[in-house]
Scaffold this motif. Sequence first.
Motif, PDB file in Angstrom:
ATOM      1  N   ARG A 192      85.846 -22.879  47.399  1.00 52.85           N
ATOM      2  CA  ARG A 192      86.877 -23.602  48.149  1.00 52.85           C
ATOM      3  C   ARG A 192      87.966 -24.156  47.227  1.00 52.85           C
ATOM      4  O   ARG A 192      87.671 -24.852  46.255  1.00 52.85           O
ATOM      5  CB  ARG A 192      86.237 -24.746  48.945  1.00 52.85           C
ATOM      6  CG  ARG A 192      87.230 -25.608  49.757  1.00 52.85           C
ATOM      7  CD  ARG A 192      87.975 -24.797  50.807  1.00 52.85           C
ATOM      8  NE  ARG A 192      87.096 -24.303  51.843  1.00 52.85           N
ATOM      9  CZ  ARG A 192      86.854 -24.946  52.981  1.00 52.85           C
ATOM     10  NH1 ARG A 192      87.397 -26.119  53.216  1.00 52.85           N
ATOM     11  NH2 ARG A 192      86.064 -24.411  53.874  1.00 52.85           N
ATOM     12  N   MET A 193      89.216 -23.815  47.533  1.00 52.54           N
ATOM     13  CA  MET A 193      90.359 -24.400  46.844  1.00 52.54           C
ATOM     14  C   MET A 193      90.579 -25.810  47.387  1.00 52.54           C
ATOM     15  O   MET A 193      90.269 -26.112  48.552  1.00 52.54           O
ATOM     16  CB  MET A 193      91.598 -23.538  47.047  1.00 52.54           C
ATOM     17  CG  MET A 193      91.510 -22.169  46.394  1.00 52.54           C
ATOM     18  SD  MET A 193      91.777 -22.217  44.617  1.00 52.54           S
ATOM     19  CE  MET A 193      93.576 -22.126  44.559  1.00 52.54           C
ATOM     20  N   ALA A 234      94.109 -16.536  55.607  1.00 54.96           N
ATOM     21  CA  ALA A 234      94.647 -17.895  55.478  1.00 54.96           C
ATOM     22  C   ALA A 234      96.141 -17.874  55.795  1.00 54.96           C
ATOM     23  O   ALA A 234      96.855 -16.948  55.402  1.00 54.96           O
ATOM     24  CB  ALA A 234      94.388 -18.432  54.082  1.00 54.96           C
ATOM     25  N   SER A 293      96.265 -23.368  51.977  1.00 57.12           N
ATOM     26  CA  SER A 293      96.938 -22.190  51.425  1.00 57.12           C
ATOM     27  C   SER A 293      98.452 -22.342  51.449  1.00 57.12           C
ATOM     28  O   SER A 293      99.147 -21.876  50.534  1.00 57.12           O
ATOM     29  CB  SER A 293      96.525 -20.945  52.208  1.00 57.12           C
ATOM     30  OG  SER A 293      96.866 -21.077  53.587  1.00 57.12           O
ATOM     31  N   ARG A 327      93.396 -27.424  48.106  1.00 58.47           N
ATOM     32  CA  ARG A 327      94.564 -27.654  48.956  1.00 58.47           C
ATOM     33  C   ARG A 327      94.731 -26.514  49.958  1.00 58.47           C
ATOM     34  O   ARG A 327      94.247 -25.398  49.728  1.00 58.47           O
ATOM     35  CB  ARG A 327      95.821 -27.783  48.097  1.00 58.47           C
ATOM     36  CG  ARG A 327      95.811 -29.026  47.204  1.00 58.47           C
ATOM     37  CD  ARG A 327      97.188 -29.280  46.630  1.00 58.47           C
ATOM     38  NE  ARG A 327      97.523 -28.336  45.574  1.00 58.47           N
ATOM     39  CZ  ARG A 327      98.733 -28.223  45.029  1.00 58.47           C
ATOM     40  NH1 ARG A 327      99.727 -28.974  45.479  1.00 58.47           N
ATOM     41  NH2 ARG A 327      98.948 -27.364  44.060  1.00 58.47           N
ATOM     42  N   PHE A 342      90.364 -21.643  51.670  1.00 59.65           N
ATOM     43  CA  PHE A 342      91.249 -22.801  51.727  1.00 59.65           C
ATOM     44  C   PHE A 342      90.841 -23.719  52.881  1.00 59.65           C
ATOM     45  O   PHE A 342      90.256 -23.256  53.878  1.00 59.65           O
ATOM     46  CB  PHE A 342      92.699 -22.341  51.924  1.00 59.65           C
ATOM     47  CG  PHE A 342      93.168 -21.352  50.888  1.00 59.65           C
ATOM     48  CD1 PHE A 342      93.782 -21.777  49.730  1.00 59.65           C
ATOM     49  CD2 PHE A 342      92.982 -19.991  51.083  1.00 59.65           C
ATOM     50  CE1 PHE A 342      94.210 -20.857  48.780  1.00 59.65           C
ATOM     51  CE2 PHE A 342      93.409 -19.067  50.140  1.00 59.65           C
ATOM     52  CZ  PHE A 342      94.025 -19.507  48.981  1.00 59.65           C
ATOM     53  N   TYR A 357      98.421 -22.946  41.647  1.00 63.39           N
ATOM     54  CA  TYR A 357      97.387 -22.111  42.246  1.00 63.39           C
ATOM     55  C   TYR A 357      96.336 -21.712  41.210  1.00 63.39           C
ATOM     56  O   TYR A 357      95.132 -21.834  41.444  1.00 63.39           O
ATOM     57  CB  TYR A 357      98.032 -20.872  42.861  1.00 63.39           C
ATOM     58  CG  TYR A 357      97.062 -19.905  43.505  1.00 63.39           C
ATOM     59  CD1 TYR A 357      96.640 -20.092  44.815  1.00 63.39           C
ATOM     60  CD2 TYR A 357      96.584 -18.791  42.804  1.00 63.39           C
ATOM     61  CE1 TYR A 357      95.759 -19.200  45.419  1.00 63.39           C
ATOM     62  CE2 TYR A 357      95.700 -17.905  43.399  1.00 63.39           C
ATOM     63  CZ  TYR A 357      95.293 -18.108  44.700  1.00 63.39           C
ATOM     64  OH  TYR A 357      94.409 -17.230  45.285  1.00 63.39           O
TER      65      TYR A 357
END
Length: 419
Positions: free
Chosen positions: A119-120, A169, A124, A122, A75, A141
């Motif tokens: 990589r997300m 995270a 966490s 937004r 994240f 999610y």
Amino acid sequence: MPRPQLRSTAAVFTTLSAIAATSILSGQSVAEPFSTAPCALHRTAAHHSEGVDTWNAAYARPRGAVDAVMIFLSFPDNTPSTTPTELTADHFPATSRFFERASYGRFTLRVHPLKRWLRMPRPSSAYAIRRDWSAPDRAAYLRDAFAAADPDVDFSRYDVVYFVADPDAPGVDSDATKVVNLDTPVHLDGTDVRRVVTVFEKHPPDRLVLAHETGHVFDLPDLYHRPVDGKGDWDTYVGDWDLMGSQFGLSPDLFAWHKWRLGWLDPRQVVCVRGDGTTRLTLEPLEAGPDTPTQGLAGAPAFGLGHGTKLAVVRTGPDSVLAFEARDSAGNDRSGCREGILVYRVRGAAESGGGPVEVIDAHPHTEACWETSVYPPLADAPVSLGESFTVPGDGVKIEVEGRTASGAWTVAITPTLKD
């Protein structure tokens, strides 16, 4: 090099907008014939029904080799302090070994971990991750997770999907690890993804937690009792005696009933006890496979077990049975507190978490292993060598008469006691 993205991110977002995180798939219309044994309970509409007469084809069958992909998500609000290799080692090979022993080698879970973090988009904290996750937050999610993974993962290759979050995270809650069933499957790479395991475990993780969650992927129910207020004992139904009750149990091997359901026992290894007379039979220890050493009567290793009777069943009603199996301190149960014949009730219409299996305590006035058991009152539940026990309310008597030189248990079961 990442493989070409097979569908647009916009399409993934559209598909996932229909996700209801708490929905379930009953699969009644796609059930496949499985067993017609007289003591086989019928599958019902209950979530993870304990019926064994059919298999719900919406779930993968844990037989032979099954492939799983492990995807690691980071994240923007944290730089991971662990590596995908380290997190993979938290769960494997321990998870695969558990299932290999439990299935007597009939099921192999092959994990294929990604080697890097994805990589997300937004932070966490933006997903409000917690045990009782809201459907919109969980859907967001998963939407982002699938979009992040699609360029790198060919989902058509896998029956099991693990999304593993960066454990450090700030918005990650380790209590939120669970299986998410998708009301509308996500169609990626020509295949429908019906459920995923969302992993938020700390490093190192809780014992056997991934094996428990993987059990749900194969249609096994939760066997613990969740108090309404979240307080009190969670393990009153089955105590230490099955992984789906507690991954911390001293004897976490799966019940013989579950091994029957999953296809790990041959039909000839299940005996349906009927009639009013006494039936004498020999029960092999649940933990013993064809090549598993057990302790003979003189304490020396004995071999040759693994193909005999593992489960005896007495029908007690249209939707209920009593099950009898031998439990030893070996294999997955090597830390077991007590040995003997375990008796439990199975109900096919009970929901996951609603007591589909309940262990019956042959020693209701005592407890054991209070310092290590998840629920000491049931730690000494088995009927021991030389003991007899009549199941309250059912009038079924079990007598444990002896043990063979190979370590099997000889028992007598009388379904209906006479006055």
